[in-house]
Design a protein around this motif. Structure first.
Motif, mmCIF file in Angstrom:
data_model
loop_
_atom_site.group_PDB
_atom_site.id
_atom_site.type_symbol
_atom_site.label_atom_id
_atom_site.label_comp_id
_atom_site.label_asym_id
_atom_site.label_seq_id
_atom_site.Cartn_x
_atom_site.Cartn_y
_atom_site.Cartn_z
ATOM 1 N N GLY A 140 -3.120 -15.552 -9.373
ATOM 2 C CA GLY A 140 -2.829 -14.564 -8.351
ATOM 3 C C GLY A 140 -4.011 -13.671 -8.040
ATOM 4 O O GLY A 140 -4.354 -13.446 -6.869
ATOM 5 N N GLN A 141 -4.652 -13.117 -9.091
ATOM 6 C CA GLN A 141 -5.788 -12.234 -8.862
ATOM 7 C C GLN A 141 -6.924 -12.975 -8.170
ATOM 8 O O GLN A 141 -7.573 -12.456 -7.256
ATOM 9 C CB GLN A 141 -6.273 -11.653 -10.189
ATOM 10 C CG GLN A 141 -7.509 -10.775 -10.046
ATOM 11 C CD GLN A 141 -8.717 -11.358 -10.749
ATOM 12 O OE1 GLN A 141 -8.709 -11.518 -11.967
ATOM 13 N NE2 GLN A 141 -9.738 -11.704 -10.000
ATOM 14 N N VAL B 186 -9.876 -14.669 -2.212
ATOM 15 C CA VAL B 186 -9.961 -15.456 -0.978
ATOM 16 C C VAL B 186 -9.552 -14.597 0.221
ATOM 17 O O VAL B 186 -10.122 -14.725 1.317
ATOM 18 C CB VAL B 186 -9.099 -16.726 -1.077
ATOM 19 C CG1 VAL B 186 -9.159 -17.525 0.220
ATOM 20 C CG2 VAL B 186 -9.560 -17.592 -2.253
ATOM 21 N N GLU B 187 -8.580 -13.696 0.022
ATOM 22 C CA GLU B 187 -8.185 -12.794 1.106
ATOM 23 C C GLU B 187 -9.328 -11.840 1.465
ATOM 24 O O GLU B 187 -9.574 -11.563 2.642
ATOM 25 C CB GLU B 187 -6.934 -12.001 0.705
ATOM 26 C CG GLU B 187 -5.704 -12.861 0.459
ATOM 27 C CD GLU B 187 -5.346 -13.708 1.657
ATOM 28 O OE1 GLU B 187 -5.216 -13.147 2.772
ATOM 29 O OE2 GLU B 187 -5.225 -14.945 1.500
ATOM 30 N N HIS C 59 -5.254 -5.509 -12.141
ATOM 31 C CA HIS C 59 -4.266 -6.392 -11.510
ATOM 32 C C HIS C 59 -3.009 -6.592 -12.346
ATOM 33 O O HIS C 59 -2.038 -7.176 -11.862
ATOM 34 C CB HIS C 59 -4.898 -7.750 -11.220
ATOM 35 C CG HIS C 59 -5.956 -7.713 -10.164
ATOM 36 N ND1 HIS C 59 -5.680 -7.890 -8.821
ATOM 37 C CD2 HIS C 59 -7.294 -7.494 -10.243
ATOM 38 C CE1 HIS C 59 -6.802 -7.801 -8.128
ATOM 39 N NE2 HIS C 59 -7.795 -7.557 -8.965
ATOM 40 N N GLY C 60 -3.009 -6.183 -13.597
ATOM 41 C CA GLY C 60 -1.841 -6.384 -14.453
ATOM 42 C C GLY C 60 -1.908 -5.466 -15.651
ATOM 43 O O GLY C 60 -2.695 -4.518 -15.701
ATOM 44 N N ARG C 61 -1.077 -5.763 -16.651
ATOM 45 C CA ARG C 61 -0.976 -4.875 -17.809
ATOM 46 C C ARG C 61 -1.950 -5.233 -18.930
ATOM 47 O O ARG C 61 -2.089 -4.488 -19.901
ATOM 48 C CB ARG C 61 0.450 -4.888 -18.354
ATOM 49 C CG ARG C 61 1.463 -4.324 -17.375
ATOM 50 C CD ARG C 61 2.822 -4.186 -18.018
ATOM 51 N NE ARG C 61 2.826 -3.244 -19.122
ATOM 52 C CZ ARG C 61 3.010 -1.936 -18.997
ATOM 53 N NH1 ARG C 61 3.189 -1.410 -17.793
ATOM 54 N NH2 ARG C 61 3.007 -1.149 -20.053
ATOM 55 N N GLY C 62 -2.613 -6.404 -18.867
ATOM 56 C CA GLY C 62 -3.573 -6.766 -19.902
ATOM 57 C C GLY C 62 -2.937 -6.890 -21.269
ATOM 58 O O GLY C 62 -3.427 -6.342 -22.259
ATOM 59 N N THR C 63 -1.809 -7.619 -21.339
ATOM 60 C CA THR C 63 -1.041 -7.684 -22.585
ATOM 61 C C THR C 63 -1.782 -8.373 -23.716
ATOM 62 O O THR C 63 -1.468 -8.170 -24.871
ATOM 63 C CB THR C 63 0.284 -8.430 -22.339
ATOM 64 O OG1 THR C 63 0.001 -9.730 -21.780
ATOM 65 C CG2 THR C 63 1.169 -7.658 -21.387
ATOM 66 N N GLY C 64 -2.786 -9.203 -23.415
ATOM 67 C CA GLY C 64 -3.480 -9.926 -24.465
ATOM 68 C C GLY C 64 -4.718 -9.229 -24.988
ATOM 69 O O GLY C 64 -5.472 -9.796 -25.779
ATOM 70 N N ASN C 65 -4.966 -7.977 -24.573
ATOM 71 C CA ASN C 65 -6.181 -7.281 -24.971
ATOM 72 C C ASN C 65 -6.156 -6.897 -26.445
ATOM 73 O O ASN C 65 -5.124 -6.481 -26.976
ATOM 74 C CB ASN C 65 -6.376 -6.014 -24.142
ATOM 75 C CG ASN C 65 -6.763 -6.325 -22.714
ATOM 76 O OD1 ASN C 65 -6.987 -7.474 -22.357
ATOM 77 N ND2 ASN C 65 -6.840 -5.303 -21.887
ATOM 78 N N SER C 66 -7.315 -6.990 -27.094
ATOM 79 C CA SER C 66 -7.457 -6.504 -28.460
ATOM 80 C C SER C 66 -7.693 -4.995 -28.431
ATOM 81 O O SER C 66 -7.943 -4.403 -27.383
ATOM 82 C CB SER C 66 -8.645 -7.189 -29.139
ATOM 83 O OG SER C 66 -9.862 -6.794 -28.527
ATOM 84 N N GLU D 217 3.756 -8.326 -15.279
ATOM 85 C CA GLU D 217 3.301 -8.577 -13.913
ATOM 86 C C GLU D 217 2.606 -7.351 -13.360
ATOM 87 O O GLU D 217 2.910 -6.216 -13.747
ATOM 88 C CB GLU D 217 4.475 -8.923 -12.987
ATOM 89 C CG GLU D 217 4.949 -10.356 -13.063
ATOM 90 C CD GLU D 217 3.932 -11.362 -12.540
ATOM 91 O OE1 GLU D 217 3.013 -10.967 -11.789
ATOM 92 O OE2 GLU D 217 4.067 -12.545 -12.883
ATOM 93 N N GLY D 218 1.676 -7.569 -12.436
ATOM 94 C CA GLY D 218 1.141 -6.487 -11.626
ATOM 95 C C GLY D 218 1.981 -6.424 -10.363
ATOM 96 O O GLY D 218 3.096 -5.903 -10.357
ATOM 97 N N VAL D 219 1.468 -6.948 -9.268
ATOM 98 C CA VAL D 219 2.265 -7.205 -8.065
ATOM 99 C C VAL D 219 2.105 -8.686 -7.780
ATOM 100 O O VAL D 219 1.024 -9.150 -7.418
ATOM 101 C CB VAL D 219 1.804 -6.352 -6.869
ATOM 102 C CG1 VAL D 219 2.433 -6.854 -5.576
ATOM 103 C CG2 VAL D 219 2.191 -4.889 -7.092
#
Length: 390
Positions: free
Chosen positions: A18-19, A24-25, A116-123, A266-268
């Motif tokens: 998505g990001q 491309v947009e 763009h999102g919550r970054g759930t996998g960040n250390s 999710e972000g949007v």
């Protein structure tokens, strides 16, 4: 202006996410009289580099591996200086960690970051670095109020945070309405955040009451093998089809009855916006920025994450009620037309590139059937204003 403003977008990759699709947009709708774009991928060229180059903008892939690369800010700074960069626009955490110090080293006058999102996998180390580097970004843009709230909680100064929601190309995703006998569709990477496993469990429950129910899964990713194995274990192979990466998403949506998103983060979601633009009802989990674009029982149904029974009940409800599906699809299209046009999104970012603080600070009311909802895309957001009061 003596010359066009040179803007460099820095992203982690250019795969079909998505990001990345948003880039491309930016490429398609840039004001070419005022701006000159370049795109940098920290990893490989991915699936979307050709799309960006087709629009006439150069792509640089740095091909770095996972892990921390202390030399990367100096390498990026050299590129920024060589390209006589005016603005650096980073997308998500890893690009910010490298490009923020690079922009300082190269004396770039403007750094803009989009979360763009919550970054759930960040250390913990990554979150610490993001908190430090975020102080160099002005503004720090969240694609949802949820993203903006999280940024403030992580220590980004309130006065730097803005919300600017994603948009899609309404010319590409035209209204077609739902297909009464079509399948449910999910589009997205096969990764843990999308939680396809819960969706497969929900489908197994739906089939007890609706044996004609079908699901198409579009996308690829690290969870593909495990998900196929789970589908076989649940005896879903006659009802669930894995399509792999799909380039022509509008054609896929034209045959769908509904679109589902089972994410835990999710972000949007562009997937939801594309579905709504196409006139499809959506079933989605109540996470991240999703409740900011999906009004429950108006343009879709919201359910708790990781809840197969609740997800199954929502899928079954839309599967059985075509009139409801049609009404929700029409409502979704109206909302996307009002608030989520990619051309407006790009134009608002271009105001930020020029250093202005978004002159278009209007509040777009939702359609009459959701008049209590508001789309915000400038200073004064509810979440930012509330944080400032504290």
């Amino acid at each position: 202006m003596a010359r066009r403003l040179r803007v460099v977008h820095v992203s982690g990759c250019l795969d079909m996410g998505g990001q990345e699709k948003l880039l491309v947009e930016f490429a398609k709708h840039a004001d070419r009289d005022r701006f000159e774009l370049r795109f940098v991928s920290l990893s490989t060229r991915g699936d979307l580099a050709d799309d960006l180059e087709t629009q006439g903008w150069p792509v640089e892939a740095l091909n770095i591996s996972a892990g921390l690369h202390p030399h990367m800010p100096w390498q990026l700074a050299k590129l920024f200086r060589r390209w006589q960069t005016d603005v650096v626009h980073t997308h998500n955490e890893r690009p910010l960690i490298y490009a923020a110090p690079a922009a300082r080293l190269a004396r770039i006058p403007r750094l803009i970051h989009t979360k763009h999102g919550r970054g759930t996998g960040n250390s913990r180390r990554q979150n610490l670095l993001v908190g430090i580097m975020a102080r160099f970004a002005d503004p720090f843009v969240g694609v949802s109020d949820d993203c903006s709230r999280l940024a403030i909680e992580q220590g980004v100064p309130v006065h730097r945070v803005q919300t600017l929601r994603n948009g899609i190309d309404l010319e590409q995703f035209r209204y077609s309405g739902h297909s009464p006998n079509g399948p449910a569709v999910i589009v997205g990477r096969l990764c843990p955040e999308k939680d396809h496993a819960t969706l497969l469990a929900a489908v197994s429950l739906v089939l007890r009451d609706a044996p004609d129910f079908r699901l198409l899964i579009a996308g690829d990713g690290p969870c593909k093998a495990n998900l196929k194995q789970l589908s076989e274990q649940l005896r879903l192979t006659n009802h669930v089809q894995f399509l792999g990466t799909i380039r022509d998403v509008p054609a896929l949506l034209k045959q769908a009855r509904m679109v589902v998103l089972s994410s835990i983060s999710e972000g949007v979601s562009l997937t939801l916006l594309e579905a709504m633009a196409s006139g499809l009802p959506v079933v989605a989990t109540r996470v991240g920025g999703t409740p900011e674009i999906v009004a429950d029982n108006v343009n879709g149904l919201l359910v708790p994450p990781r809840d197969p029974a609740a997800l199954a009940a929502a899928l079954l409800r839309l599967h059985r009620d075509n009139d409801l599906a049609q009404r929700m699809g029409s409502s979704g299209r109206r909302q996307v037309e009002r608030s989520f046009d990619s051309r407006r999104m790009v134009a608002r970012y271009e105001q930020l590139y020029l250093g202005s603080m978004m002159e278009d600070q209007h509040h777009d009311a939702w359609p009459d059937d959701t008049a209590d909802r508001r789309d915000w895309s400038g200073p004064g957001s509810g979440v930012v204003a509330a944080a400032a009061r504290h």
